[in-house]
Write an enzyme that holds these catalytic residues in place. Sequence first.
Site, short mmCIF file in Angstrom:
data_model
loop_
_atom_site.label_atom_id
_atom_site.label_comp_id
_atom_site.label_asym_id
_atom_site.label_seq_id
_atom_site.Cartn_x
_atom_site.Cartn_y
_atom_site.Cartn_z
N TYR A 1 -16.27 33.13 46.61
CA TYR A 1 -15.49 32.02 45.83
C TYR A 1 -14.35 32.49 44.74
O TYR A 1 -13.50 31.57 44.59
CB TYR A 1 -16.54 31.29 45.12
CG TYR A 1 -17.70 30.37 46.13
CD1 TYR A 1 -17.41 30.66 47.54
CD2 TYR A 1 -18.61 29.82 45.56
CE1 TYR A 1 -18.21 30.14 48.26
CE2 TYR A 1 -19.41 28.94 46.16
CZ TYR A 1 -19.24 29.07 47.75
OH TYR A 1 -20.23 28.55 48.48
N TYR B 1 0.82 -1.12 0.04
CA TYR B 1 0.14 0.04 0.14
C TYR B 1 0.99 1.22 -0.07
O TYR B 1 1.77 1.38 0.78
CB TYR B 1 -0.96 0.01 1.30
CG TYR B 1 -1.49 1.57 1.24
CD1 TYR B 1 -2.72 1.72 0.63
CD2 TYR B 1 -1.16 2.28 2.17
CE1 TYR B 1 -3.43 2.87 0.65
CE2 TYR B 1 -1.87 3.37 2.34
CZ TYR B 1 -2.77 3.85 1.72
OH TYR B 1 -3.76 5.13 1.63
N HIS C 1 -3.72 16.19 -2.85
CA HIS C 1 -4.13 16.46 -1.57
C HIS C 1 -3.86 17.77 -1.07
O HIS C 1 -4.31 18.05 0.29
CB HIS C 1 -3.56 15.37 -0.83
CG HIS C 1 -3.65 13.96 -0.75
ND1 HIS C 1 -4.13 13.41 -2.07
CD2 HIS C 1 -3.98 13.00 -0.03
CE1 HIS C 1 -4.71 12.14 -1.77
NE2 HIS C 1 -4.46 11.78 -0.70
N PHE D 1 -1.77 7.24 12.35
CA PHE D 1 -2.14 8.20 11.78
C PHE D 1 -3.60 9.08 12.60
O PHE D 1 -3.66 10.21 12.36
CB PHE D 1 -2.42 8.21 10.52
CG PHE D 1 -3.24 7.11 9.91
CD1 PHE D 1 -4.69 7.40 10.22
CD2 PHE D 1 -2.90 6.02 9.65
CE1 PHE D 1 -5.77 6.55 10.02
CE2 PHE D 1 -3.85 5.20 9.19
CZ PHE D 1 -5.32 5.06 9.20
N ASN E 1 1.68 11.89 5.65
CA ASN E 1 0.75 10.95 6.65
C ASN E 1 1.41 11.13 8.13
O ASN E 1 2.28 10.79 8.56
CB ASN E 1 0.93 9.66 5.95
CG ASN E 1 -0.47 8.92 6.55
OD1 ASN E 1 -1.08 9.47 7.06
ND2 ASN E 1 -0.47 7.56 5.56
N ARG F 1 -11.41 33.10 47.11
CA ARG F 1 -11.05 32.16 47.99
C ARG F 1 -10.85 30.71 47.52
O ARG F 1 -10.26 29.71 47.94
CB ARG F 1 -12.32 31.67 49.02
CG ARG F 1 -12.02 31.05 50.35
CD ARG F 1 -13.29 30.62 51.18
NE ARG F 1 -14.50 31.30 50.86
CZ ARG F 1 -15.74 30.99 51.20
NH1 ARG F 1 -15.88 29.54 51.65
NH2 ARG F 1 -16.75 31.70 50.85
N GLU G 1 -12.31 5.91 5.04
CA GLU G 1 -11.70 6.41 6.31
C GLU G 1 -13.02 6.79 7.11
O GLU G 1 -13.59 7.91 7.20
CB GLU G 1 -10.77 7.66 6.01
CG GLU G 1 -9.70 6.96 5.09
CD GLU G 1 -8.80 8.16 4.37
OE1 GLU G 1 -9.26 9.39 4.61
OE2 GLU G 1 -8.00 7.86 3.88
#
Length: 592
Positions: free
Chosen positions: A395, A164, A194, A444, A307, A398, A529
């Site tokens: 508060y 791959y 990409h 990834f 990647n 404190r 994905e």
Amino acid sequence: MPRYTVHVRGEWLAVPCQDGGLTVRWLGREAVRRYMKNKPDNGGFASVDDVRFYMRRCKGLGLLDHDDLLEVALENNEFVEVVIEGDVMSPDFIPSQPEGVYLYSKYREPDKYIALDGDSLTTEDLVSLGKGLYKIKLTPEAEKRVQDSREVIESIVREKTVVYGITTGFGKFARTVIPISKLRELQVNLVRSHSSGVGKPLIPERCRMLMALRINVLAKGYSGISLETLQQVIEMFNASCLPYVPEKGTVGASGDLAPLSHLALGLIGEGKMWSPKSGWADAKYVLQAHGLKPVTLKPKEGLALINGTQMITSLGCEAVERASAIARQADIVAALTLEVLKGTTKAFDTDIHALRPHRGQMEVAFRFRSLLDSDHHPSEIAESHRFCDRVQDAYTMRCCPQVHGVANDTIAFVKDIITTEINSATDNPMVFAKRGETISGGNFHGEYPAKALDYLAIGVHELAAISERRIERLCNPSLSELPAFLVAEGGLNSGFMIAHCTAAALVSENKGLCHPSSVDSLSTSAATEDHVSMGGWAARKALRVIEHVEQVLAIELLAACQGIEFLRPLKTTTPLEKVYDLVRSVVRFGKL
């Protein structure tokens, strides 16, 4: 022969100059002539003589005198802009310099190095690399690991094994086998396709961090990149040649593909690139000006560059370091407010916090004790109300150790995750040199940093939420025993009225930003994905939350310093007086 790179209306033109006696005006006219020559309509001009323009350096944006000689005014390979009078800037125009140009005009190339081995980078080191304080080199052990992993890839290519991303397509196309003759083209096509992000480009500090972190991951030796290519990337980092990386476009699995692809696109000499010398220009020109050659991708190297979770994690490093700084400052600011509101130190007693020994709570209580009234650091303000009938404080004063404390513990928790992440191999497939094989996995996936940064935003936000309430107490005369909105002649002057509104607006905005992005997931890549982290947005909004926290605490600090003026001539403790003096060195007492 001197050569200049000239920017005209979005076009970058290389203009050689055979005669050093020519002027800046000649360079501008020649650049305009070449620009017109490339346009079917001559760029809308009848002739060069019709064009009125001025010229400036890309570095620092300094204007140039048309009558100066080129050999005197400019250096060889310098980048300049021709600005044509009457042009209206397009909203899509990429400026030659990012925001904060005045910082980069003073940039000095560092002479110190950080040695990366893929295993020992710290968040502090990464932020320093982002600031341009260091160059990068590899350790000998890292170089050997990189070479060994590359040999596995070369063996796969020689033996024509189907693996791959090396001899196949990507994502949905993982079963498509690519001919050996097209393996290099495969990697270039991957980077180009990409590179699909949008939004503003990362500022130089963040791009440096992204680039340095990717180098660190590659140095681990599980990516299959060649040592030659990795050294080229390091040379570009050391020259501060930074690709155009849009901030939006990653879903955080399979890694930060879009932003890392834009990073890789610049490395191969395509797209835009920035350096302190050139400003924004075509990547090939920026690299050429620095004497560098674009990367020529070998099999698997495009995938090795894009990647991983480095976009999420590099922004996360900045977020963690800024959060750590503002958390410490929050204790100082709150202590000063407590002094102005004549609060008590009893709530910070050691024995109280020993009964609930959370680390952050105990550390914050210790810091308050170190800053406030004590035998070592007496306070005249505290002494003035020592015998008042007030039993306990609100508060917001404190409970600072409890509220600030958990923010500190959150930051420590997130820093631990981010530190692990920046020294992790997050590629796919992984290359195991000792086993002589590659294995596909899911490192990834950005869920770890995404969840951690969502948690960081929620934890750090509370520092602003409680700070805004303290600002209210400072401004409200029924709660502070001080003039309304901390100003004399109220009515004529409004004082901190709208400064408090700003703090309230920021806190309200943070409430929306604190919604976790990592609870969302959208299936992508034709359902291959099918679960993603949305970590890119988690990182960016965490930074925005932290920026708002910084701003709210700055307002509280100014308000507390304003309030202390009405208690004079009484003095607070020595540490807090030094804080007051520091503020007054840049901000004077406000009368409005």
